[in-house]
Design a protein around this motif. Structure first.
Motif, mmCIF file in Angstrom:
data_model
loop_
_atom_site.group_PDB
_atom_site.id
_atom_site.type_symbol
_atom_site.label_atom_id
_atom_site.label_comp_id
_atom_site.label_asym_id
_atom_site.label_seq_id
_atom_site.Cartn_x
_atom_site.Cartn_y
_atom_site.Cartn_z
ATOM 1 N N LEU A 1 18.933 -8.093 25.370
ATOM 2 C CA LEU A 1 20.158 -8.661 24.799
ATOM 3 C C LEU A 1 20.833 -9.595 25.801
ATOM 4 O O LEU A 1 21.250 -10.710 25.450
ATOM 5 N N GLU A 2 20.954 -9.168 27.067
ATOM 6 C CA GLU A 2 21.614 -9.989 28.085
ATOM 7 C C GLU A 2 20.861 -11.291 28.305
ATOM 8 O O GLU A 2 21.467 -12.347 28.491
ATOM 9 N N LYS B 1 21.563 -13.597 25.387
ATOM 10 C CA LYS B 1 22.918 -14.156 25.496
ATOM 11 C C LYS B 1 22.987 -15.218 26.582
ATOM 12 O O LYS B 1 23.615 -16.255 26.419
ATOM 13 N N LYS B 2 22.323 -14.957 27.716
ATOM 14 C CA LYS B 2 22.346 -15.891 28.850
ATOM 15 C C LYS B 2 21.789 -17.253 28.440
ATOM 16 O O LYS B 2 22.330 -18.288 28.821
ATOM 17 N N GLN C 1 21.593 -18.326 25.357
ATOM 18 C CA GLN C 1 22.212 -18.742 24.092
ATOM 19 C C GLN C 1 21.196 -18.803 22.955
ATOM 20 O O GLN C 1 21.039 -19.816 22.281
ATOM 21 N N PRO D 1 20.990 -16.826 19.835
ATOM 22 C CA PRO D 1 21.640 -15.812 18.988
ATOM 23 C C PRO D 1 20.671 -15.042 18.102
ATOM 24 O O PRO D 1 20.824 -13.836 17.920
ATOM 25 N N GLN E 1 19.097 -12.192 19.660
ATOM 26 C CA GLN E 1 19.997 -11.072 19.971
ATOM 27 C C GLN E 1 19.974 -10.004 18.868
ATOM 28 O O GLN E 1 20.368 -8.855 19.102
ATOM 29 N N GLU F 1 28.163 -6.485 15.202
ATOM 30 C CA GLU F 1 27.861 -7.671 16.015
ATOM 31 C C GLU F 1 26.560 -8.325 15.542
ATOM 32 O O GLU F 1 26.479 -9.547 15.385
#
Length: 721
Positions: free
Chosen positions: A263-264, A267-268, A270, A272, A275, A301
């Motif tokens: 997940l990180e 996100k890092k 970008q 989506p 995720q 989320e």
């Protein structure tokens, strides 16, 4: 006249034809240039997709006017192929990707572009396998194989998809075998990304086979390669799958770590859409751990991301997860709208098992909100669907049995026909065998004769060769003996040279050390002799004169009435004599023990003990054996002397302490008084303080003085010893 007219008409016709030819040539050149430009743009799109720059690729492909591409051309097929790749990699619309791939294949087959056909079938087989459409995937593999046999990477892609299909059907052994073959081809091609993909698929196969430890090993191999080539998407997928394996092993903490890492990373960078799966899996772990608050927040989320990115297949999965959590927590009002939405989705999509689950959840939510009648209807629908599932499974089992029976009948018939044919062939073979046997007997006789001749020739040749080999071996042995003798001689010479060099070096170093020691001893003795001479001169010359002056002053004091002034002169003379003796002592000694130094210091302050301040000297026991060299002792004595004199002159103190202590590997001396003190900001530094600073700098030490009005003065000196 007629001839002229004909000539004129011929010229006009020729001009028209030339103009028409020019226009045709211009248009064809323009079309060719246009085609080349579009082909170049499509190549750039392909490179951008391979580099995972999907937005740039999409923008470039959107800018190409597809109407300008010839309808049935290979270029049009390549345009469709790039659209399919973007649907698959960028927007994850697998069904649309399949549609465009088949459009491309149709044009490639029309134009007999074999390389493009093989590539397209290889790619579409993978997507169909993702969609679990194994029948069409197998057809794509079968059709694509002849076109990619000579291309290692594309053939390996088909093998991987074949392995995935076998794994889905439970044939894990055959699946692993195909996958290993694909990895070998990827390695031969030097394609690291594909090698990691092969290990990833092996991990999936082992996971499906419930061999979780092996799955973890293969996933970790894939992870190492993907990290080394900075494959973000691949790394996220591997971490997510590792989390699933750990979850299946009920190792929820490790599962959480891997989901969180995936997940990180998403996100890092970008991403989506990437995720969504880690969030869904994290929520399921929280649900298993009965942390429903976190599970709901994480699902929400994921749901927001899925809706924003139009992930229509993910939305019902997440809503169903949320619905189940709300049912567990008896929050039926929140569960109900979700359950209705999922049942609506199940009308057109989803398996029978999923639809049964959807209706059961809706029934439970309706019962929970008091709508029992509607809840009962949905429960009945679930029962009917379960019956349909059982009937379907039964029909499939019967069909499998019938197929198996028909296959066995055909195989039996084939075996019968084959056995009849074998009997006929056997009879003919027997006749032929008899003829062959006779021919063989004749050939054997000829062979025996030829063999005897050959054996004789061979023996002669072997004898000659053996003699030659023996001679060569003797020459080699002699040469080796000579080389060995030369080497031994060289080694002996080298050893002698090294030994002589080492002895010479040791002698030189010993002589240098002896000379250096002698020089140091001579310098030390010369310095000591000079010190002794200076101390003798001071003692014998200046000391004797000061003693004479002191005796003269004493006799003069007895005869003269100026007793007070003469007494002062005598005291000064006596102090000068004591100071001279201390100086002689400091110069004359080669080294000083600290306790001896303290004794001399007490001798110095003894004349001041009759009045104020009360002077005390304190030395720590651990310093008794510390040795001071003459330079340190002299400067330290003068520093203390200056500090004590300043306190006696200006401090008006009642107590003065001189304290010796150890500070690391250094000696610390403190001179403290309880006098009136002074303000360092307003009082300029006198010659005495400057002198102390100078002496401390010579000793490479530290000096600090603190003072306040009516709070005394503290002088601290730290010097190395």
């Amino acid at each position: 006249m007629v001839i002229y007219l004909v000539s004129t008409l011929s010229i006009k016709t020729m001009i028209k034809r030339l103009v028409l030819a020019f226009l045709i040539l211009f248009c064809s050149n323009n079309t060719f240039a246009q085609k080349v430009a579009i082909e170049s743009q499509l190549d750039e799109v392909s490179k951008l997709i391979t580099a995972r720059k999907y937005q740039e690729a999409n923008a470039l492909l959107t800018g190409i006017d597809s109407n300008k591409i010839s309808k049935n051309s290979v270029t049009k097929g390549r345009y469709y192929q790039q659209k399919a790749r973007l649907y698959y990699y960028h927007t994850y619309e697998d069904a649309k990707a399949v549609g465009y791939y088949y459009k491309a294949i149709q044009l490639f087959e029309l134009n007999k572009s074999n390389e493009d056909i093989g590539m397209a079938y290889s790619n579409v087989a993978g997507i169909l396998t993702d969609l679990k459409d194994y029948k069409r995937a197998e057809q794509a593999i079968e059709k694509g194989t002849p076109f990619v046999k000579d291309n290692k990477v594309r053939y390996a892609n088909l093998l991987v998809n074949h392995a995935r299909i076998k794994a889905a059907k439970g044939d894990y052994s055959q699946s692993a075998e195909s996958n290993y073959a694909a990895i070998k081809l990827y390695e031969d091609a030097g394609d690291k990304a594909r090698v990691s993909f092969g290990y990833f698929q092996l991990g999936v196969i082992m996971e499906q086979a419930k061999q979780f430890d092996k799955a973890i090993d293969f996933y970790n191999q894939a992870l190492t390669i993907r990290r080394s080539i900075a494959d973000t998407t691949g790394t996220i997928n591997v971490l997510n799958n590792l989390g699933i394996v750990y979850k299946n092993q009920k190792n929820y903490d490790k599962a959480l770590d891997n989901y969180q890492a995936a997940l990180e990373l998403a996100k890092k960078y970008q991403r989506p859409i990437l995720q969504i799966n880690p969030l869904i899996n994290l929520a399921n772990i929280y649900k298993r751990k009965e942390n429903y608050v976190k599970a709901i927040a994480t699902n929400n989320e994921a749901l927001a991301i899925a809706k924003d990115n139009k992930r229509d297949n993910d939305v019902p999965i997440i809503e169903n997860n949320l619905c189940e959590i709300y049912l567990i927590t008896s929050d039926y009002n929140k569960a109900l709208p979700l359950a209705r939405s999922i049942v609506e989705y199940g009308k057109t999509k989803g398996t029978l098992e999923e639809k049964i689950s959807f209706h059961n959840n809706l029934a439970e939510a309706l019962y929970g909100t008091g709508q029992k009648e509607e809840g009962f209807k949905n429960l009945q629908v679930a029962f009917d669907l379960r019956d349909s599932l059982y009937r379907k499974q039964g029909a499939e089992a019967i069909a499998d049995m019938a197929t198996k029976y028909e296959t066995e009948k055909k195989e039996a018939r084939i075996r019968l026909l084959a056995s009849e044919g074998r009997l006929q062939r056997l009879a003919l073979n027997n006749q032929k065998l008899e003829l062959d046997k006779k021919e063989l007997e004749i050939d054997n006789r000829d062979l025996q004769i030829n063999t005897q001749h050959s054996r004789i020739k061979l023996q002669r040749s072997q004898l000659t060769q053996q003699q030659l080999v023996t001679k060569q071996q003797q020459q080699q042995i002699a040469l080796l003996d000579k080389e060995r003798s030369i080497r031994q001689l060289q080694i002996q010479q080298k050893n002698i040279y090294l030994a002589a060099s080492a002895i010479a070096l040791i002698l030189i170093m010993f002589a240098a050390f002896r000379y250096y020691s002698w020089r140091k001893m001579q310098e030390s003795m010369a310095l000591q002799r000079e010190k002794l001479r200076i101390s003798q001169e001071l003692h014998d010359n200046i000391g004797s004169q000061l003693t004479f002056i002191n005796n003269f002053v004493q006799s003069f004091e007895a005869e003269n009435g100026q007793a007070l002034k003469i007494k002062e002169a005598r005291d000064v003379t006596a102090n000068t004599i004591r100071e001279l003796r201390r100086t002689v002592w400091l110069i004359n000694q080669p080294e000083f023990a600290l306790d001896e130094f303290v004794i001399k210091l007490r001798d110095y302050v003894r004349p001041f003990e009759t009045g104020k301040p009360l002077i005390s000297i304190i030395a720590a026991d651990e310093l008794a054996d510390h040795i001071l060299n003459p330079t340190t002792a002299t400067h330290l004595f003068r520093i203390i002397q200056e500090a004590v004199n300043n306190a006696l002159k200006y401090a008006e103190a009642s107590q003065l302490d001189i304290i010796f202590s150890k500070k690391g590997n250094a000696l610390k001396v403190e001179i403290n008084d309880d006098g009136k003190g002074f303000d360092r900001n307003t009082s300029p530094a006198g010659y005495g303080l400057k002198n102390i600073h100078s002496r401390v700098d010579v000793l490479k030490g530290h000096f600090n003085i603190t003072s306040q009005h009516n709070h005394g003065t503290r002088v601290e000196v730290v010097v190395p010893v």
